[in-house]
Design an enzyme around this catalytic site. Structure first.
Site, mmCIF file in Angstrom:
data_model
loop_
_atom_site.group_PDB
_atom_site.id
_atom_site.type_symbol
_atom_site.label_atom_id
_atom_site.label_comp_id
_atom_site.label_asym_id
_atom_site.label_seq_id
_atom_site.Cartn_x
_atom_site.Cartn_y
_atom_site.Cartn_z
ATOM 1 N N VAL A 1 44.884 -118.522 12.401
ATOM 2 C CA VAL A 1 44.818 -119.233 13.690
ATOM 3 C C VAL A 1 43.409 -119.087 14.291
ATOM 4 O O VAL A 1 42.842 -120.049 14.805
ATOM 5 C CB VAL A 1 45.903 -118.711 14.665
ATOM 6 C CG1 VAL A 1 45.750 -119.362 16.032
ATOM 7 C CG2 VAL A 1 47.301 -118.994 14.110
ATOM 8 N N GLY A 2 42.836 -117.897 14.180
ATOM 9 C CA GLY A 2 41.509 -117.668 14.762
ATOM 10 C C GLY A 2 40.440 -118.568 14.155
ATOM 11 O O GLY A 2 39.603 -119.123 14.872
ATOM 12 N N LYS B 1 47.651 -117.775 27.889
ATOM 13 C CA LYS B 1 48.819 -118.245 27.107
ATOM 14 C C LYS B 1 49.318 -117.049 26.300
ATOM 15 O O LYS B 1 48.730 -116.682 25.283
ATOM 16 C CB LYS B 1 48.393 -119.381 26.181
ATOM 17 C CG LYS B 1 49.462 -120.380 25.835
ATOM 18 C CD LYS B 1 50.543 -119.968 24.882
ATOM 19 C CE LYS B 1 50.230 -119.626 23.475
ATOM 20 N NZ LYS B 1 51.394 -118.903 22.850
ATOM 21 N N GLU C 1 39.320 -111.919 17.729
ATOM 22 C CA GLU C 1 39.727 -110.647 17.125
ATOM 23 C C GLU C 1 40.875 -110.971 16.193
ATOM 24 O O GLU C 1 41.893 -111.511 16.634
ATOM 25 C CB GLU C 1 40.220 -109.669 18.196
ATOM 26 C CG GLU C 1 39.173 -109.255 19.193
ATOM 27 C CD GLU C 1 38.062 -108.417 18.619
ATOM 28 O OE1 GLU C 1 38.150 -108.063 17.423
ATOM 29 O OE2 GLU C 1 37.109 -108.147 19.329
ATOM 30 N N CYS D 1 46.832 -104.430 14.330
ATOM 31 C CA CYS D 1 45.729 -105.087 13.622
ATOM 32 C C CYS D 1 44.985 -104.066 12.778
ATOM 33 O O CYS D 1 44.444 -104.393 11.729
ATOM 34 C CB CYS D 1 44.784 -105.749 14.611
ATOM 35 S SG CYS D 1 44.193 -104.627 15.873
ATOM 36 N N GLU E 1 46.134 -108.903 4.250
ATOM 37 C CA GLU E 1 46.904 -108.258 5.324
ATOM 38 C C GLU E 1 48.396 -108.528 5.130
ATOM 39 O O GLU E 1 48.801 -109.667 4.897
ATOM 40 C CB GLU E 1 46.468 -108.815 6.688
ATOM 41 C CG GLU E 1 47.187 -108.140 7.846
ATOM 42 C CD GLU E 1 46.773 -108.676 9.217
ATOM 43 O OE1 GLU E 1 46.836 -109.908 9.425
ATOM 44 O OE2 GLU E 1 46.417 -107.857 10.091
ATOM 45 N N GLY F 1 44.572 -112.527 17.332
ATOM 46 C CA GLY F 1 45.721 -112.917 16.514
ATOM 47 C C GLY F 1 45.314 -112.970 15.058
ATOM 48 O O GLY F 1 44.374 -112.279 14.637
HETATM 49 P P1 NAD Z 1 49.183 -115.425 15.630
HETATM 50 O O1 NAD Z 1 47.830 -115.791 15.155
HETATM 51 O O2 NAD Z 1 50.352 -116.020 14.968
HETATM 52 O O3 NAD Z 1 49.317 -115.812 17.201
HETATM 53 C C1 NAD Z 1 48.406 -115.341 18.168
HETATM 54 C C2 NAD Z 1 48.410 -116.287 19.357
HETATM 55 O O4 NAD Z 1 47.898 -117.554 18.941
HETATM 56 C C3 NAD Z 1 49.803 -116.565 19.932
HETATM 57 O O5 NAD Z 1 49.731 -116.621 21.343
HETATM 58 C C4 NAD Z 1 50.141 -117.934 19.361
HETATM 59 O O6 NAD Z 1 51.017 -118.656 20.186
HETATM 60 C C5 NAD Z 1 48.764 -118.581 19.359
HETATM 61 N N1 NAD Z 1 48.605 -119.710 18.426
HETATM 62 C C6 NAD Z 1 49.267 -119.959 17.267
HETATM 63 N N2 NAD Z 1 48.849 -121.130 16.723
HETATM 64 C C7 NAD Z 1 47.877 -121.600 17.544
HETATM 65 C C8 NAD Z 1 47.042 -122.756 17.517
HETATM 66 N N3 NAD Z 1 47.125 -123.681 16.539
HETATM 67 N N4 NAD Z 1 46.134 -122.927 18.509
HETATM 68 C C9 NAD Z 1 46.021 -122.008 19.499
HETATM 69 N N5 NAD Z 1 46.800 -120.920 19.603
HETATM 70 C C10 NAD Z 1 47.714 -120.712 18.626
HETATM 71 O O7 NAD Z 1 49.246 -113.820 15.614
HETATM 72 P P2 NAD Z 1 50.479 -112.842 15.957
HETATM 73 O O8 NAD Z 1 51.491 -112.933 14.886
HETATM 74 O O9 NAD Z 1 50.895 -113.022 17.373
HETATM 75 O O10 NAD Z 1 49.738 -111.425 15.874
HETATM 76 C C11 NAD Z 1 49.520 -110.746 14.680
HETATM 77 C C12 NAD Z 1 48.105 -110.938 14.174
HETATM 78 O O11 NAD Z 1 47.179 -110.582 15.194
HETATM 79 C C13 NAD Z 1 47.784 -110.028 13.001
HETATM 80 O O12 NAD Z 1 47.008 -110.744 12.061
HETATM 81 C C14 NAD Z 1 46.957 -108.907 13.642
HETATM 82 O O13 NAD Z 1 46.101 -108.249 12.737
HETATM 83 C C15 NAD Z 1 46.208 -109.681 14.684
HETATM 84 N N6 NAD Z 1 45.736 -108.827 15.779
HETATM 85 C C16 NAD Z 1 44.396 -108.554 15.838
HETATM 86 C C17 NAD Z 1 43.907 -107.699 16.832
HETATM 87 C C18 NAD Z 1 42.445 -107.375 16.906
HETATM 88 O O14 NAD Z 1 41.999 -106.899 17.941
HETATM 89 N N7 NAD Z 1 41.666 -107.599 15.859
HETATM 90 C C19 NAD Z 1 44.797 -107.128 17.765
HETATM 91 C C20 NAD Z 1 46.160 -107.435 17.663
HETATM 92 C C21 NAD Z 1 46.605 -108.291 16.660
#
Ligand code: NAD
Length: 508
Positions: A238-239, A181, A257, A291, A393, A234
């Site tokens: 959400v994580g 997804k 992550e 990130c 962050e 992400g």
């Molecule tokens: P996000 O958490 O908003 O979304 C990430 C993914 O989760 C998307 O595909 C989104 O559609 C999905 N999602 C959202 N709500 C959900 C739910 N309730 N259930 C399941 N899936 C859901 O993050 P973003 O804005 O896309 O990315 C930015 C964030 O990601 C920042 O916090 C960044 O630090 C982090 N990030 C971390 C790493 C790492 O390796 N640690 C790498 C890249 C980005």
């Protein structure tokens, strides 16, 4: 602004059981962040039904795929690598248009994804287990990795090509099947990637794609009872929600992550030029939306003034512009929500007593007004446990310069956030960097470098709120397999370990 316009609006399709599904029902639009009046594509808004169909296709394909030789699975990845190489320029263009990353960085991300596929192909002829001696001479012990089953891959917009490959490629070579997804902000590059898997000849059901909104398709996928592993990258919010959802099913595990408040630490013996360069790259590359982006640079008080002066002078010169414009250092933020979040933290820094050195913010002049552009906001801030701007962050061009007086204080400040992802220490002293290496909380550490720029053949992951201890990239193999042990006896009788008797009384 050369080429920054999509020739036509892209159309999304789910890919389930080897079939591209004609879009129907509700849809969502993806916008060009550098020109938000421009729709780049329209995508189907998947939900429970599509997720169920995709997971069922992945489950259906699992047995045949895990029985396929690991070497043959690897060869399909080699084919995929060739296709990515063939399409590097086009993939980079799509990625830049959709995410706002400048074209040079977009290309580097495609190359990073390619490296992952090449690396994983290389592992396909490597041992997938161990042979170990037993304490009993006639026994051999074996450990072998087995795939866990169906892996859900939920990814962020900021690395929409490389991060999915960090997860998909190791999962597939290990014999798992997958449901992907992509982020709703960057669906096109996710779809282009799946088209290449399709072209490479991955059997139907081994990789499935469901487009959709996080709270709908993402949530349904994370909750789906027949998913064995959720690989998520992400935000922490959400994580941590996904972790709780995954816990509803005993068999389900997750590899998370998440975000960070990464930092560059400039020691009193640092080379000033190198320190300034490292800080600028760490804080403002990708407009601070990595990130591992540094939201903080901790600077020894002896270097505080010259460092701040040089950094601000150089930050002023950085060009935040259309991803295709020559000389652009970085592009726009991803969306209006991101702009509002950065503006909020810029204000909060002032309220928390910041000395503002460079008053950046929304860029409202000329072409920048038509995109989500922001310029760097740089301030000096004394660290204090309650200050949110030095602990949370922000994910944008927002940088705190935090003074310290000695190494112990720097380490305490560095560790005083809920995150632990990336750390760079700038020093000429080999004793000093060892101290930081051992005392700071992080997953990726650097010496005399920016705190960004990982390579795929290393583990990538953080501690505290940055991860759950299942690093991705080269280390994802541990999350998507389990290790089975078995023992083979080569003598005719039975000898038990630990000296236990193997005698079974004869019947009288
Ligand atoms: P996000 O958490 O908003 O979304 C990430 C993914 O989760 C998307 O595909 C989104 O559609 C999905 N999602 C959202 N709500 C959900 C739910 N309730 N259930 C399941 N899936 C859901 O993050 P973003 O804005 O896309 O990315 C930015 C964030 O990601 C920042 O916090 C960044 O630090 C982090 N990030 C971390 C790493 C790492 O390796 N640690 C790498 C890249 C980005």
């Amino acid at each position: 602004m050369a080429q920054a316009v999509a020739e036509k609006v892209w159309t999304g399709q789910h890919y389930i059981a080897g079939q591209w599904r004609q879009p129907g029902g509700e849809q969502f639009e993806s916008l060009n962040p550098a020109r938000f009046d421009q729709v780049t594509g329209v995508y189907p808004r998947g939900g429970q039904a599509e997720v169920d169909a995709a997971v069922s296709a992945a489950r259906g394909a699992f047995t045949a795929w895990r029985r396929t030789s690991r070497v043959k699975r690897g060869e399909l990845l080699l084919k995929l690598a060739g296709l990515i190489e063939r399409d590097v320029d086009e993939l980079a263009r799509v990625l830049a248009l959709e995410s706002g990353k400048i074209i040079d960085e977009a290309r580097a991300e495609v190359v990073e994804g390619l490296h992952m596929v090449q690396y994983v192909f290389g592992t396909s002829r490597q041992p997938s287990g161990q042979v170990i001696d037993s304490e009993i001479e006639a026994k051999d012990l074996y450990v072998r990795r087995k795939p866990r089953g169906v892996v859900a891959v939920i990814t962020p917009w900021n690395f929409p090509f490389a991060v999915p490959l960090w997860m998909l490629a190791p999962s597939l070579v290990e014999g798992n099947t997958t449901v992907f997804k992509p982020s709703e902000e960057t669906p096109e590059i996710g779809q282009r990637l799946v088209r290449l898997f399709d072209e490479a000849g991955f059997p139907p059901g081994t990789i499935n794609l469901v487009h959709g909104i996080g709270e709908e398709a993402g949530e349904a996928l994370a909750r789906q009872a027949d998913v064995d592993v959720v690989c998520f990258t992400g935000s922490y919010e959400v994580g941590s929600h996904i972790r709780q959802v995954a816990a509803e099913h005993q068999h389900k595990t997750c590899a998370l992550e998440m975000g960070s408040k990464s930092a560059v630490i400039v020691c009193e013996d640092a080379s000033l030029d190198l320190a300034v360069n490292a800080a600028l790259l760490s804080a403002f590359k990708t407009t601070g939306q990595r990130c591992v982006s540094a939201g903080r640079v901790l600077v020894h008080r002896r270097l505080l003034d010259p460092f701040s002066e040089q950094l601000v002078a150089r930050a002023r010169q950085l060009r935040f512009a259309d991803p295709f414009a020559s000389g652009a250092f970085a592009g726009p933020l991803i969306n209006q929500r991101a702009v509002e979040k950065v503006a909020y933290y810029n204000d909060l820094a002032r309220q928390e007593g910041a000395e503002v050195l460079l008053d950046g913010g929304r860029m409202n002049d000329g072409p920048s007004a038509a995109g989500y552009f922001m310029s760097p906001f740089v301030y000096r801030q004394r660290h204090a446990p309650g200050k949110r701007t030095v602990r949370e962050e922000v994910f944008g061009p927002h940088l705190a310069i935090v003074p310290f007086d000695n190494d112990d204080e720097a380490i305490a400040i560095y560790n005083d956030t809920p995150y632990g992802l990336s750390m760079a220490v700038i020093t000429e002293d080999y004793r000093r960097w060892r101290l930081y290496r051992d005392e700071c909380d992080y997953g990726m550490g650097y010496v005399n470098l920016p705190c960004i720029g990982a390579e795929v053949h290393l583990p990538f992951g953080g501690v505290k709120r940055s991860g759950n201890g299942q690093p991705s990239a080269a280390a994802l193999v541990d999350a998507v397999t389990h290790r089975v042990a078995f023992t083979v006896n080569h003598q005719r009788g039975i000898t038990m370990a630990q000296g236990m008797s193997a005698l079974v009384p004869e019947t009288q």
